[in-house]
Design an enzyme around this catalytic site. Sequence first.
Site, PDB file in Angstrom:
ATOM      1  N   HIS A  67       0.844  -1.201   0.000  1.00  0.00           N
ATOM      2  CA  HIS A  67       0.000   0.000   0.000  1.00  0.00           C
ATOM      3  C   HIS A  67       0.876   1.248   0.000  1.00  0.00           C
ATOM      4  O   HIS A  67       2.100   1.158   0.023  1.00  0.00           O
ATOM      5  CB  HIS A  67      -0.980   0.009   1.177  1.00  0.00           C
ATOM      6  CG  HIS A  67      -0.337   0.025   2.532  1.00  0.00           C
ATOM      7  ND1 HIS A  67       0.291  -1.071   3.079  1.00  0.00           N
ATOM      8  CD2 HIS A  67      -0.240   1.014   3.468  1.00  0.00           C
ATOM      9  CE1 HIS A  67       0.741  -0.767   4.288  1.00  0.00           C
ATOM     10  NE2 HIS A  67       0.445   0.485   4.543  1.00  0.00           N
ATOM     11  N   HIS A  72       5.977   1.864   3.907  1.00  0.00           N
ATOM     12  CA  HIS A  72       5.938   0.681   3.044  1.00  0.00           C
ATOM     13  C   HIS A  72       6.427   0.970   1.624  1.00  0.00           C
ATOM     14  O   HIS A  72       6.742   0.038   0.893  1.00  0.00           O
ATOM     15  CB  HIS A  72       4.515   0.109   2.988  1.00  0.00           C
ATOM     16  CG  HIS A  72       4.064  -0.460   4.300  1.00  0.00           C
ATOM     17  ND1 HIS A  72       4.064  -1.807   4.574  1.00  0.00           N
ATOM     18  CD2 HIS A  72       3.618   0.152   5.429  1.00  0.00           C
ATOM     19  CE1 HIS A  72       3.630  -2.006   5.804  1.00  0.00           C
ATOM     20  NE2 HIS A  72       3.361  -0.831   6.347  1.00  0.00           N
ATOM     21  N   GLU A 202       1.741  -8.438   9.981  1.00  0.00           N
ATOM     22  CA  GLU A 202       2.004  -7.271  10.842  1.00  0.00           C
ATOM     23  C   GLU A 202       1.492  -7.569  12.248  1.00  0.00           C
ATOM     24  O   GLU A 202       0.606  -8.410  12.456  1.00  0.00           O
ATOM     25  CB  GLU A 202       1.316  -6.031  10.280  1.00  0.00           C
ATOM     26  CG  GLU A 202      -0.205  -6.074  10.303  1.00  0.00           C
ATOM     27  CD  GLU A 202      -0.824  -4.817  10.923  1.00  0.00           C
ATOM     28  OE1 GLU A 202      -0.349  -4.391  11.989  1.00  0.00           O
ATOM     29  OE2 GLU A 202      -1.779  -4.294  10.339  1.00  0.00           O
TER      30      GLU A 202
END
Length: 649
Positions: A67, A72, A202
Amino acid sequence: MTIDCLVLGAGQDVGKSCVVVTINGKRIMFDCGMHMGHDDHRRYPDFSLISESGDFDNALSCIIITHFHLDHIGALPYFTEVCGYNGPIYMTYPTKALAPLMLEDYRRVLVDRRGEKEQFSSENITDCMKKVTAVDLKQTVLVDRDLQIRAYYAGHVLGAAMFYAKVGDAAMVYTGDYNMTADRHLGAAQIDRLQLDLVITESTYATTIRDSKYVREREFLEAIHKCVDSGGKVLIPAFALGRAQELCMLLDDYWERMNLKVPIYFSAGLTIQANMYYKVLINWASQKVKNLSATRNAFDFKNVHSFERSMINAPGPCVLFATPGMLSGGFSLEVFKQWAPCEQNLIALPGYCLAETVGHKLMRAKPPARIDVDKSTQIDVRCQIHQLSFSPHTDSKGIMDLIRFLSPKNVILVHGEKPKMASLKERIESDLRIPCYYPANNESQRIESTQYIKAEASKSFLQSSLRPNFKFLKTISRADTGFILNERAESCVQVCDDRVAEGAVIMQKDQHPKIVHQNELMDILEAENHKVQVAYCCPVCVPNEPKNVASSPGEDIHPVLDKCSLLHLLYTKLSNDFQDVTIQNDGNCLQIESLTVSPCPKGKCPHRRHVNPVSTSEAVNFCCTWSMEDEKLAWRVISIMKNLELKTH
């Protein structure tokens, strides 16, 4: 087969997500993020651990970005345009559309406002995005002949995806950030039930179970209403994409219901631009938002307006969404410095704040307090502070639910705080019985993977497996240890039914693997069947009896004992020494695994390589033959036979 995971970021830490996974020679980089809490060498992953020579094109099969958040994707333009990676990059369509906005905003804040050295240029961002291939949800993409990937809806932010990767029969899922519960503008994460060797998940909220979202929303609205009602200003530091839209929808609806006239502002620039994309990409939003779009677009906010820098000290109450989140710099930090000293004002922190950010320091403060904004600046904080759990990350229950649903063989935790990860690891291993790991940054974790081959079976092989395979073996009782020459031995019949099918897996070009019977294999190969056997003629001492029994010409079998009697004597002796194996006696030979032992009648046996240790009149020779796999057992038997003395009484 093994799966090797090199964690270059988000190992026992939140920020700089980057995990390099090697599956059967294919190397995938999942995410390429930057750390919002560091401005030194720790900002980016250590790419030299991928390739010391810098040949990243050959070192990596592809890059997958989950994303558009900077932790990230923030290092991607640097890796492609400065480090020189030119290989495949995959992300969803919304991520490809929104990532350049985030990257350009970060670059502008870093260079124009902080005065730092430029890490990558606007041109670098554009060139980087040209290398990206956009993918749709559940679209299977063949990166090459062996590697396939597929994206699944992750919630979290618009376009966020979990990614499935498979090489041969080894498969894994990298979750990125995800949310297992729906919110006002996004649905809950969705994924198929898959057979997986590994899930990398995560673990931001590894030990937190959040209250009902309705309770959280009510607390948030009450705190803001109370502040503006008393004439105060509310600052909500939020990233321009994701939480800003979620909270704007909530406030816009509340303002309508309560008929409030206090202005709500977005910081100018990025957020206004982001809202335009949200309107266009509405099909990636929740079903509720899509249904509403028939009458009006959910991202057309009636009560939200653009905010200019000159309005910071304007009189009167207001609510301001300012970027970036966590008060990590930029316009939100500039406004915070102005509003924090006033007791009437409110700073509402809507989610997680990284360590070393101003937001994190503020969460730990109890006003009045002094906050270090940087090495040379301190701020007197007298305003109200309200921390809210509006994070788009799933909580510990959501993590456990996902792992339970996918039931992988192994789990690796990333994107979390070390003590909380340790606690979650214990729960996963105790409750779900799944091995779990949480390597630190720049550490590797090896996962063993079981490889399966789906193969057809030939009719001949199946019949061989199912057909009864009876063998009737005549044996002499082991209990008859007191055998007397002139008495008849007691015999019995042993029935065996071994159904071990002998076959081979063949793999021909452009055909599925197939299991065939061993006889079929020889026909396919157009080859003759060869069997390697070893033979040895062994002497055994059997003292002669003074009886007038003549042997036939050319034979050297014992002049008194016949073949059956000799075998029985040897069988009795060996049975006492070899109780760990089955010895069969059918009257003609002894069978021990593949080893066959029978009296040798030949005067000059070609397998006789010895000089008898006893006189010819006292030795009887036994021919032994065996297959190579029983070599050790055969010589163990022969060594015992050489030292035996078979007595008739």
